[in-house]
Structure formats: C-alpha cells, structure tokens
Motif scaffolding. Sequence first.
Motif, PDB file in Angstrom:
ATOM      1  N   TYR A 106       0.877  -1.223  -0.352  1.00 40.54           N
ATOM      2  CA  TYR A 106       0.012   0.043   0.018  1.00 40.54           C
ATOM      3  C   TYR A 106       0.890   1.267   0.081  1.00 40.54           C
ATOM      4  O   TYR A 106       1.058   1.891   1.040  1.00 40.54           O
ATOM      5  N   PRO A 107       1.468   1.497  -1.173  1.00 37.41           N
ATOM      6  CA  PRO A 107       2.231   2.682  -1.252  1.00 37.41           C
ATOM      7  C   PRO A 107       1.633   4.015  -0.717  1.00 37.41           C
ATOM      8  O   PRO A 107       2.513   4.845  -0.322  1.00 37.41           O
ATOM      9  N   GLU A 108       0.407   4.005  -0.565  1.00 40.62           N
ATOM     10  CA  GLU A 108      -0.256   5.150  -0.158  1.00 40.62           C
ATOM     11  C   GLU A 108       0.150   5.676   1.437  1.00 40.62           C
ATOM     12  O   GLU A 108      -0.126   6.782   1.814  1.00 40.62           O
ATOM     13  N   ILE A 109       0.492   4.748   1.935  1.00 41.78           N
ATOM     14  CA  ILE A 109       0.740   4.678   3.430  1.00 41.78           C
ATOM     15  C   ILE A 109       1.923   6.010   3.514  1.00 41.78           C
ATOM     16  O   ILE A 109       1.839   6.771   4.403  1.00 41.78           O
ATOM     17  N   GLY A 110       2.812   5.955   2.884  1.00 42.55           N
ATOM     18  CA  GLY A 110       3.869   6.878   2.700  1.00 42.55           C
ATOM     19  C   GLY A 110       3.572   8.203   2.565  1.00 42.55           C
ATOM     20  O   GLY A 110       4.452   9.145   2.806  1.00 42.55           O
ATOM     21  N   HIS A 111       2.230   8.436   1.847  1.00 48.45           N
ATOM     22  CA  HIS A 111       1.877   9.871   1.532  1.00 48.45           C
ATOM     23  C   HIS A 111       0.831  10.414   2.561  1.00 48.45           C
ATOM     24  O   HIS A 111       0.382  11.356   2.600  1.00 48.45           O
ATOM     25  N   GLN A 112       0.591   9.515   3.733  1.00 49.96           N
ATOM     26  CA  GLN A 112      -0.346  10.122   4.763  1.00 49.96           C
ATOM     27  C   GLN A 112       0.322  11.368   5.259  1.00 49.96           C
ATOM     28  O   GLN A 112       1.586  11.407   5.764  1.00 49.96           O
ATOM     29  N   GLN A 224      22.007   8.591  22.328  1.00 49.39           N
ATOM     30  CA  GLN A 224      21.756   8.371  21.058  1.00 49.39           C
ATOM     31  C   GLN A 224      20.920   9.689  20.487  1.00 49.39           C
ATOM     32  O   GLN A 224      20.366  10.468  20.866  1.00 49.39           O
ATOM     33  N   ASP A 225      21.384   9.711  19.175  1.00 46.36           N
ATOM     34  CA  ASP A 225      20.550  10.747  18.373  1.00 46.36           C
ATOM     35  C   ASP A 225      19.226  10.121  18.139  1.00 46.36           C
ATOM     36  O   ASP A 225      19.125   8.998  17.492  1.00 46.36           O
ATOM     37  N   LEU A 226      18.043  10.675  18.445  1.00 47.50           N
ATOM     38  CA  LEU A 226      16.692   9.919  18.472  1.00 47.50           C
ATOM     39  C   LEU A 226      15.996  10.495  17.402  1.00 47.50           C
ATOM     40  O   LEU A 226      14.839  10.092  17.267  1.00 47.50           O
ATOM     41  N   ARG A 227      16.405  11.045  16.478  1.00 48.66           N
ATOM     42  CA  ARG A 227      15.827  11.676  15.352  1.00 48.66           C
ATOM     43  C   ARG A 227      15.193  10.205  14.604  1.00 48.66           C
ATOM     44  O   ARG A 227      13.822  10.255  14.038  1.00 48.66           O
ATOM     45  N   PRO A 228      15.935   9.330  14.486  1.00 56.74           N
ATOM     46  CA  PRO A 228      15.353   8.161  13.617  1.00 56.74           C
ATOM     47  C   PRO A 228      14.355   7.496  14.294  1.00 56.74           C
ATOM     48  O   PRO A 228      13.556   6.860  13.696  1.00 56.74           O
ATOM     49  N   VAL A 229      14.385   7.535  15.833  1.00 57.79           N
ATOM     50  CA  VAL A 229      13.244   7.177  16.526  1.00 57.79           C
ATOM     51  C   VAL A 229      11.970   7.864  16.120  1.00 57.79           C
ATOM     52  O   VAL A 229      10.737   7.413  15.941  1.00 57.79           O
ATOM     53  N   TYR A 230      12.101   9.081  16.085  1.00 56.01           N
ATOM     54  CA  TYR A 230      10.920   9.886  15.785  1.00 56.01           C
ATOM     55  C   TYR A 230      10.304   9.748  14.261  1.00 56.01           C
ATOM     56  O   TYR A 230       9.245   9.851  14.136  1.00 56.01           O
ATOM     57  N   GLU A 231      11.278   9.573  13.352  1.00 51.47           N
ATOM     58  CA  GLU A 231      10.891   9.098  11.990  1.00 51.47           C
ATOM     59  C   GLU A 231      10.089   7.852  12.011  1.00 51.47           C
ATOM     60  O   GLU A 231       9.026   7.813  11.140  1.00 51.47           O
ATOM     61  N   TYR A 232      10.406   6.931  12.786  1.00 55.05           N
ATOM     62  CA  TYR A 232       9.710   5.595  12.897  1.00 55.05           C
ATOM     63  C   TYR A 232       8.471   5.728  13.395  1.00 55.05           C
ATOM     64  O   TYR A 232       7.546   5.267  13.079  1.00 55.05           O
ATOM     65  N   HIS A 233       8.432   6.596  14.466  1.00 56.52           N
ATOM     66  CA  HIS A 233       7.372   7.013  15.188  1.00 56.52           C
ATOM     67  C   HIS A 233       6.117   7.754  14.025  1.00 56.52           C
ATOM     68  O   HIS A 233       5.029   7.222  14.164  1.00 56.52           O
ATOM     69  N   ARG A 234       6.719   8.590  13.168  1.00 57.13           N
ATOM     70  CA  ARG A 234       5.815   9.162  12.242  1.00 57.13           C
ATOM     71  C   ARG A 234       5.219   7.952  11.181  1.00 57.13           C
ATOM     72  O   ARG A 234       4.260   8.056  10.636  1.00 57.13           O
ATOM     73  N   ARG A 235       6.407   7.120  10.949  1.00 62.52           N
ATOM     74  CA  ARG A 235       5.926   5.900   9.978  1.00 62.52           C
ATOM     75  C   ARG A 235       4.716   5.249  10.540  1.00 62.52           C
ATOM     76  O   ARG A 235       3.842   4.631   9.940  1.00 62.52           O
ATOM     77  N   PHE A 236       4.873   4.919  11.916  1.00 65.66           N
ATOM     78  CA  PHE A 236       3.731   4.311  12.503  1.00 65.66           C
ATOM     79  C   PHE A 236       2.549   4.911  12.599  1.00 65.66           C
ATOM     80  O   PHE A 236       1.410   4.292  12.011  1.00 65.66           O
ATOM     81  N   LEU A 237       2.563   6.163  12.719  1.00 66.48           N
ATOM     82  CA  LEU A 237       1.399   7.204  12.823  1.00 66.48           C
ATOM     83  C   LEU A 237       0.752   7.091  11.252  1.00 66.48           C
ATOM     84  O   LEU A 237      -0.555   6.973  10.974  1.00 66.48           O
TER      85      LEU A 237
END
Length: 445
Positions: A106-112, A224-237
């Motif tokens: 579902y490529p549309e997930i990445g456009h949310q 640690q640099d936590l930016r990748p964590v919040y990027e994953y957080h956004r992917r989850f949302l």
Amino acid sequence: MNNSVTTLQQTRPLLPLRLFNGCGALLEKMHFPARRTLATDLIEAAKRHCGLDDFGGGDFFEALSRLLESCHSEARLSWIGKIALRTNVVQILCSRLQMEQDRQLYPEIGHQEIRQPLFIVGLPRSGTTLLHNLLAADPEHRSPLMWEVMAPSPPTVVDEKGRIQRAAQSCHYFNWLAPTFRYVHAVGAELPQECVGLMTATFLSDQFDTMYYVSSYRAWFFQQDLRPVYEYHRRFLQHLNFRRPAHRWILKAPTHMFAMPALLSVYPDALFVQTHRTPVDAMASVSSLVTILRSAFSDNVDASAACREAIHYWSETMGKFLRERDRLAGDRIYDLEYDAICRDPMAAVRQIYEHFGWSLSPEAERRMRGLVAGHAQRQSGNHRYDLSEFGSSPEEVFSAFAPYCQRFGFSQADDAKRWSSRRAPSRLQTKKRSAFISVTGNNDL
C-alpha cells in the motif's frame, strides 16, 4: 484492596508464578541455566515466524544487542521474565517486518500527512493519561489504541475484531502476571496507548527501561540521536492513519520531554499541553509503578534504585525540556495543573480548546462526560504510595527539581500541608475526588 497499606506492599506474584520461577531458579543452581538470548537468534526467529526478511531502513541491531546484554547482566530476570522478554522482542520484530511489507503493498501509506499533532507531556503521573483519554474521545481526534500498536498489520479492517480480542487476551495475561498493576494504570485493548509503544521497533524506547532494570542500556540510550526514533514514530502514525484518517492526532508520553529537538525536527508544527504536579507525588507514584511493573519480570527488584533513577532522570529531563520549550511560541503550548484537572476535567478540556482555537462539539463533550461518568462507576481501586518506602524524602526531591518548582510555584511548605490534610480526607472530599480519579482506574490520572 486493603487501604491501610501501600499498593507496593500488597504486590506479590500469584502462587503458580512463584512456583514456576522457583523451579527455574532451582534448575539454574543445578547448572541448567536458561540459554542466553542473542539478537541474531531473535531476528531469525521473527523472520521464520513471518516468512519475511525486510525490516526496512534504520539499524536497530546495536540497540537490540545492548538491550539484551543489559537484561542478561543487570535485570535479574525470573524465568517468566526471560520468556516474556523473548516473546515481546519477537512480536516487535514481526510487527516491524509486517509493517514494512504493508508499505510495499500500500504505497499510499507513505503519503499520509500528520498535521499539527498534539503531544501531552509533563512529569509522569501528572494527569497526562486522563487528558489523553478525554481528548481522544473527540470524534475529530485520534490516538493510537493498544490493539493497534500491538497488531498494526494489516493497515485495513481485515481481522480487526480478532486483533482486538487477541490484544484483550494479552492484557488479561498481563493482569495475571501483575495483579496490582491495575490499581496503578489502566490496561485495555481499546484504550489510548502511549507513544513509547510506537517506538519499540527501534529498540530505543523508554518502555524497556520501565519494564526492566537495564542501567547500562539506559545510559547508552540517553546518548543516542533520537531523530530516527521519531521518524519511525511518524511512519507508525502514517500506518494507522491510512486505516482510519484523523483530523488531529492526540499523542502522549512524558518521555517526549527528553527529546524535543528530535521531535520537532520530525513534527515542526507540533502543539503541546504540559501538565504540572508536585514532584514529590509524581516521583513517589512513578517509583511505585516501575517497581510493581518490574516485579512481574524479576523476583529481585530494588525499589530504592527505581526511585533514585526516577528522580535523576526526570529532574534532568525537566531541565532540558524547560530550556527547549522557551523556544516555542506561546500559542503552541498550554499549561495545566494536576489539581485543576482533578477538580473539573471538562473545564480543563475547554481551556485547551480555547487556547488552540478548537471547536468543542456537543458530541465530543457528550462522549467526554460519558467517559468520566462511566469510569467513575467502574472504579477498580486506588493507587497508594509513600515516598519513604523508596528511601527518599521530600527534601531530596525538591532539591533535584528546584528550577521547576520555582518556575511553577511548588513549595515544600505547601506540599507538607497538603500531605497532612490528605491523610484524613473527609467523606465529601473522597466522594468528589472519586468521580475524577477513576477515569484511569487509579488516583494518579
């Protein structure tokens, strides 16, 4: 529940669990130790279980390895704890594999788009859960639910009832492992979930530090640099938003205060509500929560160590957050006192809506009032705690949180008076308070 003693004093695993852990300890003494858990083993187990092998971008191997090593050398896990750790990690890895496959299907997930999410922050046990539940009741709003966090795939309505039922069963098992935890914090498949659950697949999440005593992992994690964590957080949302879009996401985790630069780099338009409570109550309550939770997975939990950790971590975190929040425009953050939330939750909600210029619809207010009334009728008990049982004192806490207390008007003298009056509440005070404290099933909101 016996109201004459604290919740922690009444915390003890059920007899079958004590017997199982006792047998495990005996086997280890007889030189039959449980096999050491390695990151490579769990990764391969998840791949075999799912039939998938693409975890997506982002390296989590070092974080997982450090977590497992710290659990092995420091957490003093019981046999139940070792089984739970392995099971939990494999489930997290499977969810990550499945979510990555979903993004390809579902490529549309990445456009949310996730616009102006509201983050509820503040010291733990300061009313954040109550606000999370109430604000999430607005039909215009959306919060991650526990079952969605536990089983986010597929990002459709397929097997939705089954996933909810399985999550409810997991909650039932957890309540069996930790019978008194329900007095501390409500656990339910369809309740809003904290953001730490969205971050576990990076293995840089405060959730692990809360469940297990992992001091070396904790020290490494905070560097640690936590930016990748919040990027994953956004992917989850985005994943959750694809299934059911939200006008506004309502999110919550006190630990967000530790990572404001990373959070704002991913959510530059984020809004915030900060709740405030005297640190003495907050530290006593969170120390009780952590000790009770860790006791489900270890027979050797140091309550005093949990309190020392809490005071150090949250005082440092609060200092860091206050410096970062001063850079925010005033219209992006709103402050609420815990006592004000206790007195009138709906008034607190209206203040938030007025501050941000939101419209509180009749339907939203009806749902919120129903939530307060319904939970008042189903109140399961009170969370009772005392700072002295953790080897600390109000003086120590106020000293650690001095800048915060000075800024927001908390004084040791006022706190002492409040504790004195609390020890002998009138019937009227108890009745008034019960209508509000029960929203989360405990007296910490």
